[in-house]
Write a protein that holds these residues in place. Sequence first.
Motif, PDB file in Angstrom:
ATOM      1  N   GLY A   1       0.784  -1.229   0.000  1.00 22.88           N
ATOM      2  CA  GLY A   1       0.000   0.000   0.000  1.00 22.88           C
ATOM      3  C   GLY A   1       0.814   1.276   0.000  1.00 22.88           C
ATOM      4  N   THR A   2       2.132   1.167  -0.032  1.00 17.36           N
ATOM      5  CA  THR A   2       2.991   2.349  -0.111  1.00 17.36           C
ATOM      6  C   THR A   2       2.694   3.087  -1.419  1.00 17.36           C
ATOM      7  OG1 THR A   2       4.747   1.239   1.124  1.00 17.36           O
ATOM      8  CG2 THR A   2       5.410   3.093  -0.261  1.00 17.36           C
ATOM      9  N   PRO A   3       2.545   4.411  -1.385  1.00 19.67           N
ATOM     10  CA  PRO A   3       2.325   5.149  -2.632  1.00 19.67           C
ATOM     11  C   PRO A   3       3.498   4.945  -3.600  1.00 19.67           C
ATOM     12  CG  PRO A   3       1.832   6.541  -0.748  1.00 19.67           C
ATOM     13  CD  PRO A   3       2.505   5.297  -0.221  1.00 19.67           C
ATOM     14  N   VAL A   4       3.173   4.500  -4.802  1.00 24.40           N
ATOM     15  CA  VAL A   4       4.182   4.249  -5.843  1.00 24.40           C
ATOM     16  C   VAL A   4       3.774   4.976  -7.118  1.00 24.40           C
ATOM     17  CG1 VAL A   4       4.854   1.985  -4.936  1.00 24.40           C
ATOM     18  CG2 VAL A   4       3.042   2.128  -6.641  1.00 24.40           C
ATOM     19  N   PHE A   5       4.741   5.159  -8.004  1.00 24.57           N
ATOM     20  CA  PHE A   5       4.425   5.695  -9.323  1.00 24.57           C
ATOM     21  C   PHE A   5       3.562   4.673 -10.044  1.00 24.57           C
ATOM     22  CE2 PHE A   5       8.209   8.079  -8.225  1.00 24.57           C
ATOM     23  CZ  PHE A   5       7.952   9.337  -8.738  1.00 24.57           C
ATOM     24  N   VAL A   6       2.489   5.130 -10.679  1.00 27.85           N
ATOM     25  CA  VAL A   6       1.550   4.242 -11.362  1.00 27.85           C
ATOM     26  C   VAL A   6       2.302   3.344 -12.343  1.00 27.85           C
ATOM     27  CG1 VAL A   6      -0.338   4.194 -13.055  1.00 27.85           C
ATOM     28  CG2 VAL A   6      -0.462   5.731 -11.099  1.00 27.85           C
ATOM     29  N   GLY A   7       1.959   2.051 -12.273  1.00 26.14           N
ATOM     30  CA  GLY A   7       2.543   1.083 -13.192  1.00 26.14           C
ATOM     31  C   GLY A   7       3.930   0.607 -12.793  1.00 26.14           C
ATOM     32  N   THR A   8       4.403   1.012 -11.607  1.00 23.76           N
ATOM     33  CA  THR A   8       5.739   0.615 -11.156  1.00 23.76           C
ATOM     34  C   THR A   8       5.672   0.152  -9.708  1.00 23.76           C
ATOM     35  OG1 THR A   8       6.488   2.693 -10.124  1.00 23.76           O
ATOM     36  CG2 THR A   8       6.650   2.540 -12.540  1.00 23.76           C
ATOM     37  N   ARG A   9       6.816  -0.233  -9.198  1.00 26.44           N
ATOM     38  CA  ARG A   9       6.988  -0.522  -7.779  1.00 26.44           C
ATOM     39  C   ARG A   9       7.969   0.488  -7.180  1.00 26.44           C
ATOM     40  NH1 ARG A   9       5.058  -5.211  -5.701  1.00 26.44           N
ATOM     41  NH2 ARG A   9       4.063  -6.620  -7.162  1.00 26.44           N
ATOM     42  N   VAL A  10       8.109   1.627  -7.821  1.00 25.15           N
ATOM     43  CA  VAL A  10       9.006   2.678  -7.332  1.00 25.15           C
ATOM     44  C   VAL A  10       8.213   3.566  -6.374  1.00 25.15           C
ATOM     45  CG1 VAL A  10      10.486   4.625  -7.959  1.00 25.15           C
ATOM     46  CG2 VAL A  10      10.309   2.649  -9.496  1.00 25.15           C
ATOM     47  N   PRO A  11       8.564   3.528  -5.083  1.00 23.13           N
ATOM     48  CA  PRO A  11       7.835   4.346  -4.113  1.00 23.13           C
ATOM     49  C   PRO A  11       8.050   5.844  -4.338  1.00 23.13           C
ATOM     50  CG  PRO A  11       9.078   2.613  -3.011  1.00 23.13           C
ATOM     51  CD  PRO A  11       9.538   2.654  -4.440  1.00 23.13           C
ATOM     52  N   LEU A  12       7.006   6.604  -4.097  1.00 17.97           N
ATOM     53  CA  LEU A  12       7.109   8.063  -4.170  1.00 17.97           C
ATOM     54  C   LEU A  12       8.179   8.562  -3.203  1.00 17.97           C
ATOM     55  CD1 LEU A  12       5.996  10.745  -5.282  1.00 17.97           C
ATOM     56  CD2 LEU A  12       4.292  10.672  -3.455  1.00 17.97           C
ATOM     57  N   GLN A  13       8.295   7.903  -2.044  1.00 23.85           N
ATOM     58  CA  GLN A  13       9.293   8.298  -1.050  1.00 23.85           C
ATOM     59  C   GLN A  13      10.710   8.216  -1.615  1.00 23.85           C
ATOM     60  OE1 GLN A  13       8.675   9.634   2.068  1.00 23.85           O
ATOM     61  NE2 GLN A  13      10.853  10.106   1.896  1.00 23.85           N
ATOM     62  N   THR A  14      10.957   7.283  -2.530  1.00 22.76           N
ATOM     63  CA  THR A  14      12.275   7.171  -3.150  1.00 22.76           C
ATOM     64  C   THR A  14      12.623   8.456  -3.878  1.00 22.76           C
ATOM     65  OG1 THR A  14      12.059   4.780  -3.370  1.00 22.76           O
ATOM     66  CG2 THR A  14      13.661   5.856  -4.816  1.00 22.76           C
TER      67      THR A  14
ATOM     68  N   LEU B   1      15.787  13.631  -3.740  1.00 21.50           N
ATOM     69  CA  LEU B   1      15.812  15.092  -3.687  1.00 21.50           C
ATOM     70  C   LEU B   1      16.493  15.603  -2.419  1.00 21.50           C
ATOM     71  CD1 LEU B   1      12.288  16.151  -5.000  1.00 21.50           C
ATOM     72  CD2 LEU B   1      14.454  16.108  -6.247  1.00 21.50           C
ATOM     73  N   GLU B   2      16.262  14.935  -1.303  1.00 27.63           N
ATOM     74  CA  GLU B   2      16.839  15.360  -0.032  1.00 27.63           C
ATOM     75  C   GLU B   2      18.306  14.979   0.099  1.00 27.63           C
ATOM     76  OE1 GLU B   2      14.355  13.717   3.018  1.00 27.63           O
ATOM     77  OE2 GLU B   2      12.674  15.023   2.512  1.00 27.63           O
ATOM     78  N   GLY B   3      18.737  13.966  -0.604  1.00 26.02           N
ATOM     79  CA  GLY B   3      20.110  13.489  -0.492  1.00 26.02           C
ATOM     80  C   GLY B   3      21.030  14.168  -1.489  1.00 26.02           C
ATOM     81  N   GLU B   4      22.226  13.656  -1.545  1.00 26.19           N
ATOM     82  CA  GLU B   4      23.228  14.208  -2.459  1.00 26.19           C
ATOM     83  C   GLU B   4      22.914  13.860  -3.910  1.00 26.19           C
ATOM     84  OE1 GLU B   4      27.228  13.214  -1.342  1.00 26.19           O
ATOM     85  OE2 GLU B   4      26.823  13.622   0.770  1.00 26.19           O
TER      86      GLU B   4
END
Length: 82
Positions: free
Chosen positions: A22-35, A40-43
Amino acid sequence: MDIQKVLRDRRIISSDPDIMSGTPVFVGTRVPLQTFFDYLEGESGLTEFLEDFPHLQTQVLQILEVIAKAMLNQEHIYADSA
């Protein structure tokens, strides 16, 4: 403005209990929005995210557009109440 609702309504992200618990992911993928936000927050930043996930370029631009509009709307609300 509920940014996650807008992103779901525009079919940019989805949440499904059967996909990544149920983690929010980009539609059609398993890439979490949090990623995306972690990059963006990291280097690594936006450029590296797009290099690692080039198929998500359109969705990333849509997310940035929604966030920018939400920020502008928030600024207008504060300016009008001052």
